[in-house]
Design an enzyme around this catalytic site. Structure first.
Site, PDB file in Angstrom:
ATOM      1  N   ASP A 441     129.148  52.528  -1.923  1.00  0.00           N
ATOM      2  CA  ASP A 441     130.853  52.439  -1.657  1.00  0.00           C
ATOM      3  C   ASP A 441     130.663  50.751  -2.561  1.00  0.00           C
ATOM      4  O   ASP A 441     130.470  49.391  -2.801  1.00  0.00           O
ATOM      5  CB  ASP A 441     130.527  52.200  -0.006  1.00  0.00           C
ATOM      6  N   ASP A 507     140.276  58.395  -0.235  1.00  0.00           N
ATOM      7  CA  ASP A 507     139.688  57.897   1.769  1.00  0.00           C
ATOM      8  C   ASP A 507     141.106  59.151   2.766  1.00  0.00           C
ATOM      9  O   ASP A 507     140.900  59.036   3.792  1.00  0.00           O
ATOM     10  CB  ASP A 507     140.247  57.053   2.589  1.00  0.00           C
TER      11      ASP A 507
HETATM   12  C1  DGJ Z   1     136.135  52.881   2.322  1.00  0.00           C
HETATM   13  C2  DGJ Z   1     134.886  54.489   2.560  1.00  0.00           C
HETATM   14  O1  DGJ Z   1     136.034  55.215   1.142  1.00  0.00           O
HETATM   15  C3  DGJ Z   1     134.842  55.177   3.744  1.00  0.00           C
HETATM   16  O2  DGJ Z   1     134.612  56.454   3.435  1.00  0.00           O
HETATM   17  C4  DGJ Z   1     133.698  54.680   4.049  1.00  0.00           C
HETATM   18  O3  DGJ Z   1     132.727  54.132   3.624  1.00  0.00           O
HETATM   19  C5  DGJ Z   1     133.924  52.979   5.090  1.00  0.00           C
HETATM   20  N1  DGJ Z   1     134.495  52.485   3.498  1.00  0.00           N
HETATM   21  C6  DGJ Z   1     132.799  52.175   5.620  1.00  0.00           C
HETATM   22  O4  DGJ Z   1     132.989  50.680   5.495  1.00  0.00           O
END
Ligand code: DGJ
Length: 702
Positions: A441, A507
């Site tokens: 991430d 997301d």
């Molecule tokens: C942002 C990501 O896009 C989510 O899927 C998740 O992993 C969160 N971060 C976790 O902090």
């Protein structure tokens, strides 16, 4: 070597002019012109030479792939830089040119600089291009920007590129291609939600299947500037270059700067452009070739609520519906009980995991699933042991820290000690645990991102260091797959995909939003590289409610996964979800090797040999027409005969007509058998659907 070069592949032709010893000019980039004799090439050069005009420089103005004022070009310059205030303009002279297969390498010199241009036409008809600039002088040369371009014809009167934000990535923007400059600048230090992504110039009204189009993508995960420029002098071009901070790249004598690779695609209709990119990506030796496993990701299921019993229950439920990979998301390390702290402290939390991750990993692998883990290696929380020990490892313009974002800062990977530390931690994690997968991430924009010790701008170095880190880790752990995530889909580009195995698209897993985000992400990358998950019935990011079939039928087109607390899901829904998982497993061979096609409310995948296809008809809203009328099934072999029928579990044509007892006549398991020609022409009636529903159709050659 001749001073005119003709490259041809997969229906694309490129003719480059090297006459006169100046940088290469494009005489033609578009449809294949066929084999051309030397005499024809010479006449092509003559035919394409622009007419000189009054009150401009004397003689014709020809725009090279790295445009220069010395050629009379007064648009966007190819190189901006200086040597102590001098050498602001160049007139590169070609020192050598070599053609190796379909790769042209041109070396040129001027102003104490060496320039190497590489222009390659891939077997898929993609043109790749980049420049490497070397300081041959004995004083520093400051590079402020290098922009490489290709011309497009004047018939390209419309532009398509992309914008977006968190939860709405890669939203299309259609504009006329008018005179002047359209500039898209990304200064977020990552690819960006609003990345131009693909910049497409095309003939009026171009769409999925029609209109001639010319497209550019730049494989770069840092700051980028993309342009579409049209002049009064009948020049239209697309181009891009890294967006460099002031003083960010200063070449010491002997040092070099390489631009990102550009990828250029031509075709008729957007699907043709996609096919070139997808074919190219699939031909890479590193392209994931094993069946893409069904993922269960814990994020929207439990967020930071990590607990062995809760997660083993979730793993049991995951295995029951057919999941093959279980990914433990954020919250497993250091003091990370929320999103305010502990990035950088990559040790398993004793509080959340008193017995370590071993018991969960054993449970998951015991169920026959792979285990994956979330990390965010390029970041550091101000509230972390790492930041307390090494405050100088935080990227900053000087002593003042940048404004925090999600309470976090950026770890300066160009600092060798910070780099070595993080590489060591990740290496240890992968060596000590049976981890098959990393969700990598990157959750903030880079703001005032400099190297603290020197105070120099650092996005360029950071981007390259992140690439190095990924490359090094992959070399050490070649069987571990890596997902590129960046607060959803803020890092989707071919630079990051050269070292990762899929991207997290967004997301937002609201299926309605995902229909658009996935369609446009698929313009560049094939389905198998796109993480697509089934979320809860009420989407966490929009509060919209969707039926399971719509959510699952949307996630089907991608690398399928589930992000939903299955332990709270009814038996009926779990059984239905298992049916969709089974369908995904049956279809993934086709979905992940076939050709992506689009036509109005229909999208689908047709097997490369045309023998099989799956289509979705999607009702994103209520239909203006009632019944909605016939649809086209694009991409089928016109001569082949297909058995076409509804595909369970996507066969529930939920709409008020069917509810009132008047189903669509052909919508039966028997379906119809028709020629591809007829199906593509649009003889097939679509069922009346409620809004935010979809149905699936299978077409198999008989
Ligand atoms: C942002 C990501 O896009 C989510 O899927 C998740 O992993 C969160 N971060 C976790 O902090």
């Amino acid at each position: 070597m001749a001073d005119i070069v003709s490259l041809r592949a997969a229906g694309v032709g490129v003719v480059l002019d090297l006459a006169g010893g100046t940088l290469p000019r494009v005489l033609h980039w578009g449809a294949d012109l066929g084999p051309l004799t030397a005499a024809e090439l010479a006449d092509l050069r003559l035919a394409a030479a622009p007419q000189p005009i009054g009150f401009s420089v004397d003689g014709p103005v020809e725009v090279a792939v790295l445009p220069e004022q010395s050629a009379g070009w007064l648009g966007t310059p190819g190189l901006v830089g200086n040597r102590g205030g001098r050498d602001f303009s160049t007139a590169f002279r070609v020192a050598s040119a070599a053609l190796d297969g379909d790769t042209l390498t041109v070396e040129a010199v001027d102003a104490g600089l060496g320039l190497v241009l590489t222009i390659e036409l891939t077997p898929q008809g993609l043109l790749k291009q980049r420049a490497v600039l070397t300081n041959l002088g004995d004083t520093p040369f400051e590079v402020d920007g290098v922009t490489l371009v290709l011309p497009v014809p004047q018939t390209a009167t419309e532009l398509l590129d992309f914008t977006g934000h968190h939860l709405r990535e890669r939203a299309p923007v259609r504009t006329p291609f008018t005179q002047g400059l359209r500039v898209r600048e990304n200064r977020t230090g990552r690819t960006g939600y609003d990345a131009a992504y693909l910049t497409v110039a095309g003939t009026a009204g171009f769409d999925d299947r029609s209109g001639e189009v010319w497209a550019l993508h730049t494989a770069w995960s840092g700051n980028l500037r993309t342009i579409a420029e049209r002049t009064f002098h009948s020049v239209s071009l697309l181009g891009s270059g890294e967006l460099l901070g002031s003083g960010e790249v200063v070449l010491a004598p002997g040092e070099s700067y390489a631009t990102p690779w550009q990828y250029w695609a031509h075709g008729v209709g957007l699907d043709a452009v996609s096919a070139r990119f997808h074919d190219y990506l699939r031909a890479r030796p590193t392209h994931p070739r094993t069946p893409r496993p069904v993922v269960v990701n814990t994020w929207e299921a439990v967020y930071f609520d990590h607990d062995l019993a809760r997660l083993t229950d979730l793993a049991d439920a995951a295995a029951e519906v057919g999941a093959e990979r279980f990914v433990l998301d954020d919250g497993w390390f250091g003091a990370r009980r929320d999103d305010r702290r502990a990035l950088g402290d990559w040790h398993v939390s004793e509080q959340a995991w008193p017995n370590g991750l071993g018991p969960l990993i054993d449970h998951v692998t015991g169920l026959g699933m792979q285990f994956g883990l979330w990390v965010e290696p390029e970041m550091i929380s101000e509230d972390s042991d790492l930041a307390r020990a090494h405050p100088d490892w935080i990227m900053a313009a000087g002593q003042r820290l940048p404004r925090p974002a999600r309470a976090q800062q950026v770890l300066d990977l160009a600092n060798p000690a910070a780099y070595a530390h993080i590489l060591d931690r990740l290496d240890a994690l992968l060596s000590e645990h049976a981890i098959s997968y990393l969700k990598w991430d990157h959750n903030r924009d880079l703001v005032e991102a400099g190297h603290r010790p020197t105070g120099r701008a650092g996005v360029h170095g950071q981007t390259l260091a992140a690439y190095r880190l990924l490359d090094e880790l992959r070399a050490r752990h070649p069987s571990v797959e890596i997902e590129s995530c960046s607060s959803g889909g803020s890092r989707v580009d071919l630079g990051i995909l050269a070292r990762t195995d899929r991207v997290w698209v967004s997301d937002c897993i609201d299926a309605l939003e995902r229909q658009a985000i996935q369609r446009w992400t698929n313009l560049l990358i094939p389905w198998e590289l796109m993480g697509t998950h089934v979320g809860a019935d009420v989407a966490h990011t929009t509060r919209r409610r969707h039926v399971l079939d719509f959510r699952a039928g949307t996630a089907l087109f991608g690398h399928f996964g589930i992000e939903w607390n299955l332990t709270t899901v009814s038996d009926v829904d779990r059984a239905r979800l298992a049916e969709w998982v089974a369908l995904y497993k049956e279809l993934r061979g086709l979905l992940h090797s076939g050709v992506s096609v689009h036509s109005g409310p229909v999208h689908g995948v047709v097997a490369a040999d045309g023998s099989d296809a799956v289509f979705a008809i999607v009702a994103t809203g209520t239909s203006e027409l009632y019944p909605p009328g016939p649809v086209r099934l694009p991409g089928l072999n016109p001569e082949a005969t297909y058995h076409v029928r509804p595909l369970p579990p996507g066969d529930i044509a939920d709409g008020n007509a069917a509810d009132w007892g008047v189903p669509l006549p052909w919508w039966t398991p028997t379906g119809v058998t028709l020629r591809g020609r007829a199906l593509t022409a649009g003889v097939l009636q679509a069922p009346v659907l409620y809004p935010e529903r979809l149905v699936l159709i299978r077409a198999t050659e008989v």
